[in-house]
Scaffold this motif. Sequence first.
Motif, PDB file in Angstrom:
ATOM      1  N   ASP A   1       5.961   7.041 -11.197  1.00 28.97           N
ATOM      2  CA  ASP A   1       6.795   6.894  -9.997  1.00 28.97           C
ATOM      3  C   ASP A   1       6.361   7.852  -8.890  1.00 28.97           C
ATOM      4  OD1 ASP A   1       8.888   5.564  -8.687  1.00 28.97           O
ATOM      5  OD2 ASP A   1      10.329   7.142  -9.205  1.00 28.97           O
ATOM      6  N   GLN A   2       5.922   9.050  -9.302  1.00 25.43           N
ATOM      7  CA  GLN A   2       5.498  10.061  -8.329  1.00 25.43           C
ATOM      8  C   GLN A   2       4.371   9.568  -7.430  1.00 25.43           C
ATOM      9  OE1 GLN A   2       6.640  12.977  -7.311  1.00 25.43           O
ATOM     10  NE2 GLN A   2       8.386  12.606  -8.687  1.00 25.43           N
ATOM     11  N   THR A   3       3.534   8.680  -7.953  1.00 24.94           N
ATOM     12  CA  THR A   3       2.374   8.226  -7.181  1.00 24.94           C
ATOM     13  C   THR A   3       2.749   7.207  -6.111  1.00 24.94           C
ATOM     14  OG1 THR A   3       1.901   6.291  -8.560  1.00 24.94           O
ATOM     15  CG2 THR A   3       0.967   8.416  -9.288  1.00 24.94           C
ATOM     16  N   GLY A   4       3.963   6.645  -6.197  1.00 23.74           N
ATOM     17  CA  GLY A   4       4.356   5.599  -5.254  1.00 23.74           C
ATOM     18  C   GLY A   4       3.744   4.243  -5.558  1.00 23.74           C
TER      19      GLY A   4
ATOM     20  N   TRP B   1       9.881  10.178  -1.509  1.00 26.88           N
ATOM     21  CA  TRP B   1       8.501  10.632  -1.360  1.00 26.88           C
ATOM     22  C   TRP B   1       7.529   9.488  -1.053  1.00 26.88           C
ATOM     23  CZ3 TRP B   1      11.232  11.016  -6.007  1.00 26.88           C
ATOM     24  CH2 TRP B   1      10.833  10.132  -7.019  1.00 26.88           C
ATOM     25  N   VAL B   2       8.032   8.264  -1.078  1.00 23.47           N
ATOM     26  CA  VAL B   2       7.148   7.144  -0.726  1.00 23.47           C
ATOM     27  C   VAL B   2       7.055   7.032   0.789  1.00 23.47           C
ATOM     28  CG1 VAL B   2       6.878   4.629  -0.794  1.00 23.47           C
ATOM     29  CG2 VAL B   2       7.580   5.864  -2.846  1.00 23.47           C
ATOM     30  N   ASP B   3       5.833   6.953   1.290  1.00 19.58           N
ATOM     31  CA  ASP B   3       5.560   6.819   2.718  1.00 19.58           C
ATOM     32  C   ASP B   3       5.894   5.387   3.151  1.00 19.58           C
ATOM     33  OD1 ASP B   3       4.347   6.315   5.181  1.00 19.58           O
ATOM     34  OD2 ASP B   3       2.632   7.633   4.759  1.00 19.58           O
ATOM     35  N   ARG B   4       7.007   5.253   3.897  1.00 16.09           N
ATOM     36  CA  ARG B   4       7.512   3.924   4.289  1.00 16.09           C
ATOM     37  C   ARG B   4       6.458   3.112   5.043  1.00 16.09           C
ATOM     38  NH1 ARG B   4      10.910   5.988   1.474  1.00 16.09           N
ATOM     39  NH2 ARG B   4      13.133   5.623   1.505  1.00 16.09           N
ATOM     40  N   GLN B   5       5.803   3.797   5.992  1.00 14.54           N
ATOM     41  CA  GLN B   5       4.808   3.125   6.825  1.00 14.54           C
ATOM     42  C   GLN B   5       3.659   2.588   5.971  1.00 14.54           C
ATOM     43  OE1 GLN B   5       5.088   2.375   9.929  1.00 14.54           O
ATOM     44  NE2 GLN B   5       3.024   1.483  10.101  1.00 14.54           N
TER      45      GLN B   5
ATOM     46  N   ALA C   1       3.698   1.997   2.762  1.00 15.27           N
ATOM     47  CA  ALA C   1       4.197   0.939   1.874  1.00 15.27           C
ATOM     48  C   ALA C   1       4.248  -0.395   2.616  1.00 15.27           C
ATOM     49  CB  ALA C   1       5.572   1.304   1.329  1.00 15.27           C
ATOM     50  N   ARG C   2       4.732  -0.358   3.843  1.00 17.13           N
ATOM     51  CA  ARG C   2       4.829  -1.582   4.634  1.00 17.13           C
ATOM     52  C   ARG C   2       3.450  -2.210   4.845  1.00 17.13           C
ATOM     53  NH1 ARG C   2       7.693   0.567   8.964  1.00 17.13           N
ATOM     54  NH2 ARG C   2       9.312   1.218   7.512  1.00 17.13           N
ATOM     55  N   GLU C   3       2.473  -1.342   5.157  1.00 22.82           N
ATOM     56  CA  GLU C   3       1.114  -1.852   5.377  1.00 22.82           C
ATOM     57  C   GLU C   3       0.511  -2.435   4.096  1.00 22.82           C
ATOM     58  OE1 GLU C   3      -0.852   1.461   7.230  1.00 22.82           O
ATOM     59  OE2 GLU C   3       0.393   1.224   9.037  1.00 22.82           O
ATOM     60  N   CYS C   4       0.761  -1.763   2.991  1.00 23.39           N
ATOM     61  CA  CYS C   4       0.249  -2.266   1.711  1.00 23.39           C
ATOM     62  C   CYS C   4       0.835  -3.637   1.399  1.00 23.39           C
ATOM     63  CB  CYS C   4       0.587  -1.297   0.577  1.00 23.39           C
ATOM     64  SG  CYS C   4      -0.309   0.253   0.682  1.00 23.39           S
ATOM     65  N   MET C   5       2.147  -3.777   1.649  1.00 28.67           N
ATOM     66  CA  MET C   5       2.806  -5.060   1.360  1.00 28.67           C
ATOM     67  C   MET C   5       2.233  -6.163   2.235  1.00 28.67           C
ATOM     68  SD  MET C   5       6.794  -4.243   0.718  1.00 28.67           S
ATOM     69  CE  MET C   5       7.156  -2.526   0.464  1.00 28.67           C
ATOM     70  N   LYS C   6       2.031  -5.838   3.516  1.00 31.90           N
ATOM     71  CA  LYS C   6       1.488  -6.843   4.432  1.00 31.90           C
ATOM     72  C   LYS C   6       0.093  -7.262   3.967  1.00 31.90           C
ATOM     73  CE  LYS C   6       2.504  -5.966   8.841  1.00 31.90           C
ATOM     74  NZ  LYS C   6       2.195  -5.287  10.132  1.00 31.90           N
ATOM     75  N   ASP C   7      -0.704  -6.266   3.602  1.00 30.84           N
ATOM     76  CA  ASP C   7      -2.064  -6.531   3.152  1.00 30.84           C
ATOM     77  C   ASP C   7      -2.070  -7.395   1.885  1.00 30.84           C
ATOM     78  OD1 ASP C   7      -4.989  -6.010   2.938  1.00 30.84           O
ATOM     79  OD2 ASP C   7      -4.329  -4.962   1.109  1.00 30.84           O
ATOM     80  N   MET C   8      -1.176  -7.070   0.950  1.00 28.74           N
ATOM     81  CA  MET C   8      -1.148  -7.842  -0.297  1.00 28.74           C
ATOM     82  C   MET C   8      -0.622  -9.250  -0.064  1.00 28.74           C
ATOM     83  SD  MET C   8      -0.106  -4.925  -3.095  1.00 28.74           S
ATOM     84  CE  MET C   8      -0.283  -5.935  -4.549  1.00 28.74           C
ATOM     85  N   ALA C   9       0.290  -9.386   0.895  1.00 29.16           N
ATOM     86  CA  ALA C   9       0.772 -10.727   1.249  1.00 29.16           C
ATOM     87  C   ALA C   9      -0.373 -11.549   1.843  1.00 29.16           C
ATOM     88  CB  ALA C   9       1.938 -10.626   2.229  1.00 29.16           C
TER      89      ALA C   9
END
Length: 354
Positions: A260-263, A101-105, A107-115
């Motif tokens: 976990d449900q919230t991602g 249920w986690v939106d891959r796209q 998640a990827r953007e969030c990781m990039k932003d946090m990096a």
Amino acid sequence: AGTRATSQVYDTTDEFVAMADGQPQLEKATFIMLVRNSEVHDARSSIRYVEDRFNKNFHYPWLFLNDRPFSQEFIRMTRVLVSGNATYGQIPKEAWSMPDWVDRQKARECMKDMANRNILYGGSESYRHMCRFFSGFFWRHELLANYDYYWRVEPNTQLYCDLTYDPFTFMRENNKTYGFTINLLEFASTIESLWPTVQNFSSEHPEYIHQNNSLDFVVDDHKSITEGSYNNCHYWSNFEIASLKFFRSQPYRDFFDALDQTGGFYYERWGDAPVHSLAVSIMLDKEEIHWFYDIGYRHHPFTHCPEPREEFHDSGKCYCNPRQNFDRNPYSCTKQYQRMRGDSGSPEHVPRMS
Ligand code: GDP
Ligand code: MN
């Protein structure tokens, strides 16, 4: 040292005051270490500390866990250092991956932003798997099925004081559920929506909120869960001595599932330490939480060193530098912890901070 029916004590000359059969009666307890093959030397160092300060006299088993198969080299190099049994387990895929249920796209953007914002481990997906694993999965692993308690050990950590009693027995006999050595502030940028999620969970499950909880550790000014905000205090989870029964309980399972449900483990970078800490602060009796003040411990970059000289240093029990004790550091949450404990009833040796 004295003897009691169910616990073994050895005196400072290392001689066991043993039970009639001469064998220490072990609890259903194990060390657990999540570790990569590449960390074998750091793992060996930690094992050696734990064995020298405690386990050489008790022989509790070790469980090593890894998201990949352990190498023969890792097994060979660690097995020789443990005084109890060593078991090597692999983590099942579903316990080390993004749920569907986690939106891959996203998640990827969030990781990039946090990096880009230079947030510690902000860009790391595997670190997020690790945090989610310690929040929701280690206690389900089949190799832990026969245990009631665990002691979490990380590679490259140090112990500085002889442990002259069995902490697992201490936990059981005193109805303790969660034990720690260091508490501190979490980086707010890693957990922005964690508290609102916990607030929602709490209003949906008021039956899980303990009457004698330790909310005052995580919320300032004696505010309620609804009124207050999270002060970011948490127990540092790289050291934990805790009850598996608690994590396996329905309240904790529901707590983890709601998170976990919230991602949020992936869209943000929720650490297992604030997750564990919020759960125990809300759902346990405050008396079930124990500060192992007497365990001198270091995980880079912080040390907990027990301060009273007579008890811990003059006796030769500890060899850390009390001046390096993190408890007085502004990032420590010792003040909040002591506020929560209040004056009375504390069995642990907690000197007053001035
Ligand atoms: P920190 O303490 O928050 O800086 O994080 P660590 O890098 O120490 O990781 C926490 C624990 O998880 C340690 O025991 C690591 O060995 C372990 N760990 C972290 N990432 C991985 C991974 O990808 N695979 C495995 N097998 N263990 C990991
Ligand atoms: Mn670490």
